[in-house]
Design an enzyme around this catalytic site. Structure first.
Site, mmCIF file in Angstrom:
data_model
loop_
_atom_site.group_PDB
_atom_site.id
_atom_site.type_symbol
_atom_site.label_atom_id
_atom_site.label_comp_id
_atom_site.label_asym_id
_atom_site.label_seq_id
_atom_site.Cartn_x
_atom_site.Cartn_y
_atom_site.Cartn_z
ATOM 1 C CE1 TYR A 104 -3.815 2.260 1.062
ATOM 2 C CE2 TYR A 104 -1.830 3.495 1.981
ATOM 3 C CZ TYR A 104 -3.140 3.531 1.619
ATOM 4 O OH TYR A 104 -3.944 4.820 1.632
ATOM 5 C CD GLU A 189 -5.862 4.150 -1.272
ATOM 6 O OE1 GLU A 189 -5.965 4.681 -0.393
ATOM 7 O OE2 GLU A 189 -6.710 3.145 -1.858
#
Ligand code: GDP
Ligand code: MN
Length: 378
Positions: A104, A189
């Protein structure tokens, strides 16, 4: 805030040199099949619903295919699907890659720190909200130098990347930062950022652009398409009008009073369905336009809660009475009004003579509106 669909976010990624799988957006099953047949989307492939909500993997909105026929049926299974209240109108078809690891990575604006933050976690692929805090590394970023060499090396250590992969991460982080700055993003993201055959690739994208910066990015202003058709008309007329799920229309003035009115109706068991904030206007023409839009939303009852300050109660009342006459027969609804403040007595008299239920107290008038929407008499 403007949230970009995955494929749009990936186009932005490409512009900033962030590596991606090969793929294409499509709007029909036919189109997906021919993209696969032509080799533009290599097999095996993944077909992903282009909705703004996350959790598509778990929610059946990401499917895999090994042939053009399978890609076609994956696309027809996903297109038209209702996913978390959004209808799927587009899919992204991409090569399916063998994932060795999922990370992530994001840059977000931290409003409390008043700084961007760089977030990295070795536990990617799943929703970050479900990852333990101890497994998430957060670094504040000074916006003037941007993400520094030290910060990039720390991210590599968190993801346990060395050698050429650390080098690739370094370049991705530079791209991510340039994107965040260059596109006026509030969030960028990558989840998952995947290790595929010894290289890093962004398999998903989430980009949210700050809407106060839209004047610098007209290309994003066009894709803000989450408005209903009536909200769209309202926006063109510069009327603050929002549609919700319920059946009571609310007309108030000022954001504070409007929100408080919605709360009171909810508290009394009512369901506000659309609200209109007249703001500081008592311009009868604008009031009429706003009221006719309200009628088109077909509320069961309308609750008018106006405080006459700058806006005078009698002018608003006159505008409303005029507007009511213009509502077509089939679209009439009971109107319950509470107007207080400047020229209150005149306003109430005008409304009562036009047959509008006009009550003084908030609770009794809100109750009357809830009862009217439930079919009772106001
Ligand atoms: P989200 O669930 O809405 O965030 O959608 P994602 O784009 O993150 O996809 C969900 C999951 O699908 C990923 O975490 C992967 O496990 C899987 N996935 C997506 N693309 C690929 C791919 O190219 N290869 C493989 N093996 N899995 C993929
Ligand atoms: Mn994802």
């Amino acid at each position: 805030m403007v949230k970009l669909a995955e494929w749009r976010g990936k186009e932005v990624f490409r512009k900033y040199g962030i590596p991606l799988p090969r793929g294409h957006v499509a709007r029909s099953a036919n189109e997906v099949e021919s993209l696969v047949r032509s080799g533009e989307v290599p097999l095996p492939c993944v077909v992903k619903a282009q909705v703004l909500a996350g959790g598509r993997g778990k929610g059946g909105a990401v499917k895999f295919a090994n042939s053009p026929e399978e890609a076609r049926s994956a696309a027809s299974a996903i297109l038209g699907l209702s996913f978390k209240d959004e209808t799927v109108k587009e899919v992204l078809a991409e090569e399916k890659l063998p994932i060795a690891k999922e990370f992530y990575l994001s840059v977000a604006l931290d409003r409390a720190l008043r700084l961007p933050i760089l977030i990295a976690s070795a536990q990617g692929g799943v929703e970050i909200e479900g990852v333990a805090d101890s497994a998430i590394d957060t670094q504040p970023v000074d916006p003037f130098p941007g993400i520094t060499g030290y910060e990039r090396r720390r991210a590599a250590r968190v993801l346990q990347l060395t050698g050429s992969l650390a080098g690739e991460l370094d370049s991705i982080l530079r791209g991510l930062w340039n994107l965040f700055q260059g596109e006026d993003a509030e969030l960028v993201e990558i989840n998952p950022l995947a290790v595929v055959e010894g290289h890093l690739l962004a398999l998903d994208s989430k980009v949210i652009v700050e809407d106060d910066a839209l004047f610098r990015h007209p290309e994003y202003a066009e894709i803000q398409d989450d408005r209903t058709p009536l909200e769209e008309i309202a926006r063109e007329k510069d009327i603050a009008f929002v549609q919700l799920d319920g059946n009571i229309g609310v007309i108030a003035n000022g954001a504070g009073l409007t929100m408080a009115t919605l709360d009171v109706l909810m508290e009394l068991g009512g369901k506000p369905g659309v609200f209109l904030d007249l703001g500081g206007t008592d311009d009868p023409k604008k009031v009429t336009e706003a009221f006719l839009l309200m009628a088109q939303a077909k509320p069961r009852a309308v609750f008018l809660n106006i405080f006459g300050g700058v806006t005078r109660c009698d002018t608003v009342a006159k505008g409303l009475v005029e507007a009511m006459k213009k509502v077509p027969d089939g679209e009439r609804f009971p109107l319950i009004a509470r107007i207080r403040g400047n020229n209150e007595a005149e306003g109430i008299a005008i409304l009562r003579s036009a047959g509008v239920t006009s009550l003084r107290e908030l609770e009794e008038s809100a109750k009357a509106a809830v009862a009217a929407a439930q079919g009772g008499r106001p």
